[in-house]
Design a protein around this motif. Sequence first.
Motif, PDB file in Angstrom:
ATOM      1  N   ILE A 182     -16.167 -49.636  53.747  1.00 29.40           N
ATOM      2  CA  ILE A 182     -15.474 -50.700  53.013  1.00 29.40           C
ATOM      3  C   ILE A 182     -14.476 -50.042  52.087  1.00 29.40           C
ATOM      4  CG2 ILE A 182     -15.703 -52.651  51.439  1.00 29.40           C
ATOM      5  CD1 ILE A 182     -18.659 -52.834  52.376  1.00 29.40           C
ATOM      6  N   ASP A 183     -13.204 -50.344  52.286  1.00 29.90           N
ATOM      7  CA  ASP A 183     -12.147 -49.863  51.397  1.00 29.90           C
ATOM      8  C   ASP A 183     -11.916 -50.914  50.327  1.00 29.90           C
ATOM      9  OD1 ASP A 183     -11.853 -47.676  53.062  1.00 29.90           O
ATOM     10  OD2 ASP A 183     -10.056 -48.425  54.050  1.00 29.90           O
ATOM     11  N   VAL A 184     -12.029 -50.509  49.065  1.00 35.89           N
ATOM     12  CA  VAL A 184     -11.784 -51.421  47.942  1.00 35.89           C
ATOM     13  C   VAL A 184     -10.530 -50.930  47.236  1.00 35.89           C
ATOM     14  CG1 VAL A 184     -12.690 -52.396  45.809  1.00 35.89           C
ATOM     15  CG2 VAL A 184     -14.246 -51.887  47.701  1.00 35.89           C
TER      16      VAL A 184
ATOM     17  N   PHE B  19     -20.466 -53.204  41.100  1.00 36.05           N
ATOM     18  CA  PHE B  19     -20.125 -51.784  41.075  1.00 36.05           C
ATOM     19  C   PHE B  19     -21.158 -51.024  40.254  1.00 36.05           C
ATOM     20  CE2 PHE B  19     -16.270 -53.727  42.410  1.00 36.05           C
ATOM     21  CZ  PHE B  19     -15.680 -52.801  43.244  1.00 36.05           C
ATOM     22  N   ASP B  20     -21.606 -49.893  40.775  1.00 39.81           N
ATOM     23  CA  ASP B  20     -22.545 -49.002  40.110  1.00 39.81           C
ATOM     24  C   ASP B  20     -21.724 -47.985  39.326  1.00 39.81           C
ATOM     25  OD1 ASP B  20     -24.560 -47.247  39.356  1.00 39.81           O
ATOM     26  OD2 ASP B  20     -24.867 -46.457  41.383  1.00 39.81           O
ATOM     27  N   ILE B  21     -21.642 -48.181  38.007  1.00 41.92           N
ATOM     28  CA  ILE B  21     -20.836 -47.345  37.121  1.00 41.92           C
ATOM     29  C   ILE B  21     -21.772 -46.540  36.225  1.00 41.92           C
ATOM     30  CG2 ILE B  21     -18.997 -47.343  35.377  1.00 41.92           C
ATOM     31  CD1 ILE B  21     -18.069 -48.666  37.938  1.00 41.92           C
ATOM     32  N   ASP B  22     -21.565 -45.219  36.157  1.00 41.36           N
ATOM     33  CA  ASP B  22     -22.414 -44.402  35.289  1.00 41.36           C
ATOM     34  C   ASP B  22     -21.903 -44.424  33.850  1.00 41.36           C
ATOM     35  OD1 ASP B  22     -20.321 -42.529  35.090  1.00 41.36           O
ATOM     36  OD2 ASP B  22     -21.237 -41.126  36.502  1.00 41.36           O
TER      37      ASP B  22
ATOM     38  N   ILE C 106     -21.496 -49.334  45.347  1.00 39.60           N
ATOM     39  CA  ILE C 106     -21.537 -50.782  45.134  1.00 39.60           C
ATOM     40  C   ILE C 106     -22.810 -51.356  45.752  1.00 39.60           C
ATOM     41  CG2 ILE C 106     -19.044 -51.140  45.001  1.00 39.60           C
ATOM     42  CD1 ILE C 106     -19.065 -52.039  47.893  1.00 39.60           C
ATOM     43  N   THR C 107     -23.288 -52.412  45.120  1.00 36.55           N
ATOM     44  CA  THR C 107     -24.381 -53.198  45.682  1.00 36.55           C
ATOM     45  C   THR C 107     -23.761 -54.475  46.232  1.00 36.55           C
ATOM     46  OG1 THR C 107     -25.963 -52.302  44.099  1.00 36.55           O
ATOM     47  CG2 THR C 107     -26.553 -54.375  45.172  1.00 36.55           C
TER      48      THR C 107
ATOM     49  N   THR D 247     -29.529 -57.675  50.356  1.00 34.05           N
ATOM     50  CA  THR D 247     -28.898 -56.731  49.440  1.00 34.05           C
ATOM     51  C   THR D 247     -28.792 -55.367  50.109  1.00 34.05           C
ATOM     52  OG1 THR D 247     -29.829 -57.883  47.533  1.00 34.05           O
ATOM     53  CG2 THR D 247     -29.074 -55.632  47.169  1.00 34.05           C
ATOM     54  N   LYS D 248     -27.597 -54.769  50.029  1.00 34.30           N
ATOM     55  CA  LYS D 248     -27.366 -53.425  50.564  1.00 34.30           C
ATOM     56  C   LYS D 248     -26.594 -52.620  49.525  1.00 34.30           C
ATOM     57  CE  LYS D 248     -27.411 -54.719  55.356  1.00 34.30           C
ATOM     58  NZ  LYS D 248     -26.877 -54.523  56.662  1.00 34.30           N
ATOM     59  N   TYR D 249     -26.821 -51.300  49.547  1.00 33.21           N
ATOM     60  CA  TYR D 249     -26.116 -50.405  48.643  1.00 33.21           C
ATOM     61  C   TYR D 249     -25.236 -49.486  49.461  1.00 33.21           C
ATOM     62  CZ  TYR D 249     -25.122 -47.063  44.958  1.00 33.21           C
ATOM     63  OH  TYR D 249     -24.474 -46.265  44.052  1.00 33.21           O
ATOM     64  N   ALA D 250     -24.008 -49.287  48.989  1.00 29.70           N
ATOM     65  CA  ALA D 250     -23.073 -48.372  49.643  1.00 29.70           C
ATOM     66  C   ALA D 250     -22.611 -47.369  48.603  1.00 29.70           C
ATOM     67  CB  ALA D 250     -21.881 -49.135  50.207  1.00 29.70           C
ATOM     68  N   LYS D 251     -22.804 -46.079  48.884  1.00 29.79           N
ATOM     69  CA  LYS D 251     -22.370 -45.062  47.935  1.00 29.79           C
ATOM     70  C   LYS D 251     -20.886 -44.773  48.125  1.00 29.79           C
ATOM     71  CE  LYS D 251     -23.389 -40.871  50.474  1.00 29.79           C
ATOM     72  NZ  LYS D 251     -23.939 -39.555  50.413  1.00 29.79           N
ATOM     73  N   LYS D 252     -20.255 -44.381  47.050  1.00 23.91           N
ATOM     74  CA  LYS D 252     -18.844 -44.039  47.081  1.00 23.91           C
ATOM     75  C   LYS D 252     -18.654 -42.710  47.828  1.00 23.91           C
ATOM     76  CE  LYS D 252     -14.872 -43.155  44.146  1.00 23.91           C
ATOM     77  NZ  LYS D 252     -14.389 -43.042  42.773  1.00 23.91           N
TER      78      LYS D 252
END
Length: 75
Positions: A4-6, A49-52, A60-61, A68-73
């Motif tokens: 997925i391109d954001v 978005f999963d932001i540290d 992103i979740t 629910t799915k999680y995709a890592k950057k």
Amino acid sequence: HLRIDVTTGEGELIAQPYRDDHPGPTSVLLPLSDTHFYDQHDEELEVTFDIDNAGKTNGITILQADITKYAKKIK
């Protein structure tokens, strides 16, 4: 294989999925908060978005149709 391109464009977030390098439907993401968005045309699709603590995006979740799915950057 799903990618997925954001990207940003004209004040909007655009999500473009690709499955095995074939494009899927583009989503225009509207904000619910600074990190939580929903699809303009599919309110059942939400992206968080999963932001540290340093402000770096780690992934992103994706919530769609109660799945629910999680995709890592990767970039």
